[in-house]
Design a protein around this motif. Sequence first.
Motif, short mmCIF file in Angstrom:
data_model
loop_
_atom_site.label_atom_id
_atom_site.label_comp_id
_atom_site.label_asym_id
_atom_site.label_seq_id
_atom_site.Cartn_x
_atom_site.Cartn_y
_atom_site.Cartn_z
N PHE A 134 -6.24 3.87 6.72
CA PHE A 134 -5.96 2.76 7.63
C PHE A 134 -7.22 1.95 7.93
CE2 PHE A 134 -1.88 4.77 8.49
CZ PHE A 134 -1.06 3.67 8.65
N ASP A 135 -8.35 2.62 8.05
CA ASP A 135 -9.60 1.90 8.30
C ASP A 135 -9.95 1.00 7.11
OD1 ASP A 135 -9.86 3.06 10.76
OD2 ASP A 135 -11.36 4.54 10.15
N THR A 136 -9.64 1.47 5.90
CA THR A 136 -10.00 0.73 4.69
C THR A 136 -9.01 -0.38 4.37
OG1 THR A 136 -11.08 2.69 3.76
CG2 THR A 136 -10.49 0.94 2.22
N PHE A 137 -7.72 -0.05 4.47
CA PHE A 137 -6.69 -0.99 4.01
C PHE A 137 -5.96 -1.71 5.15
CE2 PHE A 137 -7.34 1.95 0.53
CZ PHE A 137 -7.35 1.11 -0.57
N GLY A 138 -6.11 -1.21 6.37
CA GLY A 138 -5.48 -1.87 7.51
C GLY A 138 -4.04 -1.48 7.76
N ARG A 139 -3.42 -0.88 6.77
CA ARG A 139 -2.02 -0.47 6.92
C ARG A 139 -1.64 0.47 5.78
NH1 ARG A 139 -1.76 -4.91 3.64
NH2 ARG A 139 -0.04 -4.95 2.14
N ILE A 140 -0.53 1.15 5.95
CA ILE A 140 0.13 1.88 4.86
C ILE A 140 1.59 1.44 4.90
CG2 ILE A 140 0.86 4.12 3.95
CD1 ILE A 140 -1.63 5.34 5.20
N ILE A 160 0.87 -1.18 0.00
CA ILE A 160 0.00 0.00 0.00
C ILE A 160 0.90 1.23 0.00
CG2 ILE A 160 -1.91 1.17 1.14
CD1 ILE A 160 -2.54 -1.71 0.27
N ILE A 161 0.89 1.98 -1.11
CA ILE A 161 1.78 3.12 -1.26
C ILE A 161 0.95 4.39 -1.42
CG2 ILE A 161 3.63 4.16 -2.61
CD1 ILE A 161 4.53 1.41 -3.45
N ALA A 162 0.95 5.25 -0.41
CA ALA A 162 0.21 6.51 -0.45
C ALA A 162 1.12 7.61 -0.98
CB ALA A 162 -0.29 6.86 0.95
N ILE A 163 0.59 8.41 -1.91
CA ILE A 163 1.41 9.41 -2.60
C ILE A 163 0.70 10.75 -2.57
CG2 ILE A 163 2.57 9.98 -4.76
CD1 ILE A 163 2.06 6.95 -5.54
N THR A 164 1.27 11.73 -1.90
CA THR A 164 0.71 13.09 -1.98
C THR A 164 1.20 13.75 -3.27
OG1 THR A 164 2.51 14.27 -0.83
CG2 THR A 164 0.81 13.24 0.55
N GLY A 165 0.43 14.71 -3.75
CA GLY A 165 0.79 15.35 -5.01
C GLY A 165 0.75 14.37 -6.17
N ALA A 167 1.85 -2.94 -6.90
CA ALA A 167 1.52 -2.22 -5.67
C ALA A 167 0.11 -1.64 -5.75
CB ALA A 167 2.54 -1.10 -5.41
N VAL A 168 -0.40 -1.16 -4.62
CA VAL A 168 -1.71 -0.52 -4.56
C VAL A 168 -1.49 0.97 -4.30
CG1 VAL A 168 -3.92 -0.43 -3.37
CG2 VAL A 168 -2.72 -2.62 -3.62
N PRO A 169 -1.59 1.81 -5.34
CA PRO A 169 -1.37 3.25 -5.13
C PRO A 169 -2.58 3.91 -4.48
CG PRO A 169 -1.10 2.61 -7.46
CD PRO A 169 -1.82 1.50 -6.76
N ILE A 170 -2.31 4.71 -3.46
CA ILE A 170 -3.33 5.55 -2.84
C ILE A 170 -3.04 6.97 -3.30
CG2 ILE A 170 -4.45 6.25 -0.70
CD1 ILE A 170 -4.56 3.22 -1.28
N LEU A 171 -3.92 7.52 -4.11
CA LEU A 171 -3.69 8.80 -4.77
C LEU A 171 -4.22 9.94 -3.92
CD1 LEU A 171 -4.95 7.64 -8.29
CD2 LEU A 171 -2.64 7.39 -7.32
N LEU A 172 -3.36 10.90 -3.63
CA LEU A 172 -3.72 12.02 -2.76
C LEU A 172 -3.31 13.34 -3.42
CD1 LEU A 172 -2.20 10.44 0.47
CD2 LEU A 172 -4.64 10.46 -0.13
#
Length: 260
Positions: A76-82, A6-11, A29-34
């Motif tokens: 975190f509620d949705t994916f359980g972790r980052i 789970i990879i969260a990316i700002t911008g 990977a699972v990108p989390i787009l922010l």
Amino acid sequence: MLKGKIIAITGASSGIGRELARMAAAEGAVPILLARTIQALEELKAELIATAPECAAYPLDVTDNEQVEDTVKQIFDTFGRIDVWVNNAGYGIFSEFTLARLEDFTDMMDVNYMGTVRCAKAVLPHMLIHNSGHIINIASVAGKIATPKSSGYSATKFAVIAFTSTLRQELAGTGVKVTAINPGPVETAFFNRADATGEYRKNIERFMLTPQQVAGAILQSVKRYRPEIILPGYMKLGVIIQQLMPGLFDRVISPRINKK
């Protein structure tokens, strides 16, 4: 090695962040787009959904502390972790100090530095619970070597580098890793705002990195941990000379890299 992370990316709506999301998705990977622009995120999500069906997008303004905390909690509620959080959101404005607006100094610091701090502050407690995680802060060579007309922007990136180094030392032994990525000029829309005249971009165009090169370096730091990366590699020499022999740097190298 990236599959399922789970990879969260700002911008994430443009430039380095967008290419990072694409490359991460391509490697499983699972990108989390922010980003602030949700429409651009939804368009990118639609593009990535075939290779990353769990890809998600959330509107995020890194200057809004409440929104940062709420968004991190939702993830975190949705994916359980980052597994990886990439602090990529940022911008710059180049101007001589005597002509620069004070508001630009405070706004750049609020986005580039405090945005990084806010996100790290929100995500870190969750990572510490899992004794695992990786925070990657996109700083800049401008945070290592300051040049004319970048007093405000360089100060924000110097701050990001110092913050990253401090956090890395504090988190030793916790299982949470911290990395600073310091690219030189990158061919993105960054310069549309930073360099309104276009003169700087014209002068350095042949030396620019591509967003893909920076995104590749970020993913390499996930696969094989490195505390700090400078891109391109030859800029390391300038950093060393500036730190060890600042007088020589100012006399010999600075005039040659002052392209603004």
